[in-house]
Write a protein that holds these residues in place. Sequence first.
Motif, mmCIF file in Angstrom:
data_model
loop_
_atom_site.group_PDB
_atom_site.id
_atom_site.type_symbol
_atom_site.label_atom_id
_atom_site.label_comp_id
_atom_site.label_asym_id
_atom_site.label_seq_id
_atom_site.Cartn_x
_atom_site.Cartn_y
_atom_site.Cartn_z
ATOM 1 N N ASP A 78 6.972 22.178 -9.550
ATOM 2 C CA ASP A 78 5.678 21.488 -9.592
ATOM 3 C C ASP A 78 5.626 20.420 -10.685
ATOM 4 N N HIS A 79 6.306 20.665 -11.797
ATOM 5 C CA HIS A 79 6.060 19.831 -12.972
ATOM 6 C C HIS A 79 7.278 19.050 -13.482
ATOM 7 N N PHE A 80 8.438 19.277 -12.907
ATOM 8 C CA PHE A 80 9.653 18.628 -13.403
ATOM 9 C C PHE A 80 10.543 18.198 -12.240
ATOM 10 N N VAL A 81 11.377 17.229 -12.489
ATOM 11 C CA VAL A 81 12.532 16.966 -11.635
ATOM 12 C C VAL A 81 13.712 17.620 -12.335
ATOM 13 N N THR A 96 18.903 25.385 -26.044
ATOM 14 C CA THR A 96 20.083 25.902 -25.343
ATOM 15 C C THR A 96 19.597 27.002 -24.401
ATOM 16 N N TYR A 97 19.937 28.236 -24.686
ATOM 17 C CA TYR A 97 19.445 29.367 -23.898
ATOM 18 C C TYR A 97 18.023 29.704 -24.327
ATOM 19 N N PHE A 98 17.154 29.891 -23.346
ATOM 20 C CA PHE A 98 15.800 30.389 -23.609
ATOM 21 C C PHE A 98 15.612 31.694 -22.826
ATOM 22 N N PRO A 99 15.132 32.749 -23.460
ATOM 23 C CA PRO A 99 14.952 34.032 -22.772
ATOM 24 C C PRO A 99 13.712 34.013 -21.884
ATOM 25 N N PRO A 100 13.574 34.995 -20.994
ATOM 26 C CA PRO A 100 12.392 35.044 -20.113
ATOM 27 C C PRO A 100 11.133 35.498 -20.833
ATOM 28 N N ALA A 101 11.302 36.135 -21.991
ATOM 29 C CA ALA A 101 10.154 36.554 -22.817
ATOM 30 C C ALA A 101 10.483 36.215 -24.262
ATOM 31 N N PRO A 102 9.474 35.998 -25.109
ATOM 32 C CA PRO A 102 9.751 35.677 -26.516
ATOM 33 C C PRO A 102 10.642 36.745 -27.147
ATOM 34 N N ARG A 103 11.624 36.280 -27.942
ATOM 35 C CA ARG A 103 12.603 37.225 -28.481
ATOM 36 C C ARG A 103 13.207 36.659 -29.762
ATOM 37 N N HIS A 104 13.235 37.449 -30.822
ATOM 38 C CA HIS A 104 13.900 37.079 -32.073
ATOM 39 C C HIS A 104 13.465 35.697 -32.562
ATOM 40 N N GLY A 105 12.188 35.401 -32.460
ATOM 41 C CA GLY A 105 11.688 34.116 -32.931
ATOM 42 C C GLY A 105 11.852 32.977 -31.953
ATOM 43 N N MET A 106 12.478 33.245 -30.803
ATOM 44 C CA MET A 106 12.637 32.219 -29.777
ATOM 45 C C MET A 106 11.469 32.273 -28.807
ATOM 46 N N PRO A 107 10.948 31.103 -28.399
ATOM 47 C CA PRO A 107 9.922 31.128 -27.353
ATOM 48 C C PRO A 107 10.554 31.474 -26.015
ATOM 49 N N SER A 108 9.748 31.948 -25.103
ATOM 50 C CA SER A 108 10.258 32.185 -23.750
ATOM 51 C C SER A 108 10.462 30.849 -23.043
ATOM 52 N N PHE A 109 11.274 30.870 -21.988
ATOM 53 C CA PHE A 109 11.497 29.649 -21.219
ATOM 54 C C PHE A 109 10.191 29.148 -20.621
ATOM 55 N N ARG A 110 9.362 30.076 -20.162
ATOM 56 C CA ARG A 110 8.084 29.665 -19.566
ATOM 57 C C ARG A 110 7.179 29.007 -20.623
ATOM 58 N N GLN A 111 7.195 29.518 -21.840
ATOM 59 C CA GLN A 111 6.420 28.883 -22.905
ATOM 60 C C GLN A 111 6.917 27.467 -23.189
ATOM 61 N N ARG A 132 5.167 20.477 -20.487
ATOM 62 C CA ARG A 132 4.232 19.943 -19.482
ATOM 63 C C ARG A 132 2.971 19.409 -20.151
ATOM 64 N N LEU A 133 2.443 20.192 -21.080
ATOM 65 C CA LEU A 133 1.217 19.790 -21.760
ATOM 66 C C LEU A 133 1.424 18.502 -22.561
ATOM 67 N N ALA A 134 2.539 18.435 -23.280
ATOM 68 C CA ALA A 134 2.826 17.226 -24.063
ATOM 69 C C ALA A 134 2.983 16.019 -23.152
ATOM 70 N N TRP A 135 3.660 16.191 -22.021
ATOM 71 C CA TRP A 135 3.890 15.077 -21.092
ATOM 72 C C TRP A 135 2.570 14.580 -20.494
ATOM 73 N N GLU A 136 1.697 15.508 -20.154
ATOM 74 C CA GLU A 136 0.456 15.121 -19.492
ATOM 75 C C GLU A 136 -0.598 14.588 -20.467
ATOM 76 N N GLU A 137 -0.613 15.101 -21.697
ATOM 77 C CA GLU A 137 -1.697 14.743 -22.613
ATOM 78 C C GLU A 137 -1.270 13.804 -23.735
ATOM 79 N N ARG A 138 0.035 13.740 -24.046
ATOM 80 C CA ARG A 138 0.485 12.900 -25.163
ATOM 81 C C ARG A 138 1.729 12.105 -24.757
ATOM 82 N N ARG A 139 1.643 11.482 -23.567
ATOM 83 C CA ARG A 139 2.843 10.837 -23.021
ATOM 84 C C ARG A 139 3.312 9.673 -23.894
ATOM 85 N N ASP A 140 2.391 8.925 -24.471
ATOM 86 C CA ASP A 140 2.806 7.817 -25.334
ATOM 87 C C ASP A 140 3.581 8.332 -26.540
#
Length: 680
Positions: free
Chosen positions: A71-74, A120-135, A141-149
């Motif tokens: 929906d949001h990326f190529v 690099t690798y993003f886990p499916p859920a937040p882990r060891h200080g890493m955000p999840s891939f979905r996050q 997406r939010l940055a692209w839509e609201e702060r594209r410049d």
Amino acid sequence: MNRLAHETSPYLLQHADNPVDWWPWSAEAFEEARRAGKPVLLSVGYSSCHWCHVMAHESFEDRATAAFMNDHFVSVKVDREERPDVDAVYMEAVQAATGQGGWPMTVFLTPDAEPFYFGTYFPPAPRHGMPSFRQVLEGVRLAWEERRDEVGEVAGKIVRDLAQREIGHHGDEAPGEQELAQALLGLTREYDPQRGGFGGAPKFPPSMVLEFLLRHHARTGAEGALQMARDTCERMARGGIYDQLGGGFSRYSVDRDWVVPHFEKMLYDNALLCRVYAHLWRATGSALARRVALETADFMVRELRTAEGGFASALDADSDDGSGRPVEGAYYVWTPEQLRATLGDQDADIAAQYFGVTGEGTFEHGQSVLQLPQRETVLDAEKVASIRRRLSERRDRRPAPGRDDKVVAAWNGLAVAALAETGAYFGRPDLVEAAVAAADLLVRVHLDEHGRLARTSRDGRVGPNAGVLEDYADVAEGFLALASVTGEGVWLDFAGLLLDHVLTRFADPGSGALYDTASDAEQLIRRPQDPTDNATPSGWSAAAGALLGLAAHTGSEAHRTAAERALGVVRALGPRVPRYIGWGLAVAEALLDGPKEVAVVGPALDEERTAALHRTALLGTAPGAVVAAGTPDGEGFPLLAGRPLVGGGPAAYVCRHFTCDAPTTDPDRLRAALNAVRAE
């Protein structure tokens, strides 16, 4: 199935049935991003990458995640082994932004291919200080839509910063005695005297550095250089990084002691290490080096050779452990119970002692990686051979790791050189024949009518991507080795054709610097250029070596000058970071030694006395020496011109810059001339 179903890369095909609407790297993908007003999600990996498979299973096979991506990326998927240029450009950006890199590589781009967010690798859920891939996806997406410049400004700055990282001109002067001595001192400081190798964990086989150490010893007699090479090779060969049953090396060791490998087996590692161990045997006569060189060569031919005569890229780290799921190392590890089930109690105890299998295990879940620990007791050789055979037969019944069967030109060039030399040294014509078959495939399938190389092929079908500098250089290196071993000048001609492309399409005519892509290649956000070695010799150093070898064969001043100018960067980097420019240092050793040129003439190469001189020439330790063998004034080898028989019989001429010593008919005198330490 998505668009990747039409690709030839095994890695891309592994993702063809993902619910993600993947695109291959193409102009059409970026046109779609512009049309849809979406950012590009670039995912780069390779077939034998363990964590690439993990992220694919956790995220790319997940329908909810895939729907959000669609929906949001190529989304663009790249096999880094097919497109090393794309990988290099964006990995440089990842490392500059985060201080680290690796695969899978995840980069978000504007529709103009400018990067603005990395990972690099993003886990499916937040882990060891890493955000999840979905996050991460939500945030981008939010940055692209609201702060594209703002995103555009960040991307533009990143591209400008990358452009300013251009390799500086280091002058045309190649390294001299002082720089090579400083490089050796730097390596000595980083050397691990207890375990061999350099630095801490993870520990990678330092193939190119080992070649430098062997050449430095050959030229100067420095025993410390030989000791570091010999001890490192022995520690690796006794460790779990080496397959004690089937031969061949894994990619790296996760620990400092070479015990637990990352189990993927790459063609390039095994080609480079096969040659290192053959060269170590040539220098020392080590029985261990001979065994490992031959076992590694046999592994390549047995497990990586394709039906068309080329060599596949890799074997996966993962295989089915019997539960129906892929598990890292499952094919290679053993428990004491598995030894007993295969060998019986008495022989299982012997095997556990011999291979270092323990109750607690050296890997995971009580499993051990087979090693050859130092021991005081001597075991019966026939008993050990029987144990090896039975364990190998049992392992052969396990589900085997997957194979990435694409043929990469550069890595096949490395294999050609290794197999040709190993076959010649040890009287194994079958290995030389395997080298010839791979070289023939490269000419038939990868080389077009204009002498341009394609990067890959699969099932005898050429891939769509142009060769990069390392392809031209490593294939030329393989052809030069094959010419010396076979006495067939056609391989010298093919090497010259490839290296002429290096001079006209990859070299900067002003500075002599080399680029990783040709001047007429696809234009990325920057033209990649890196003189430092990674898992393989850099294209820059490999080209310098092949150019120098061709010049020694032909007397071409243009090729020798190009090699010397390319080595200017080694003069600058060698004393500072010798671990990362080992092949450049090895080439510099050849330049300081000449390199020597050996012409062997005889009535026929298979005539006994001619063959003895030819083999002696090939076994000479003079750094980078080239060998031409054939009849006097034979076609294809300029070195043979004006070199007559002596007393009607075969003779060898040892030359530097086409100026020769008196010919000899005695293999012992030839050996002494080629193995002597030079007095400056």
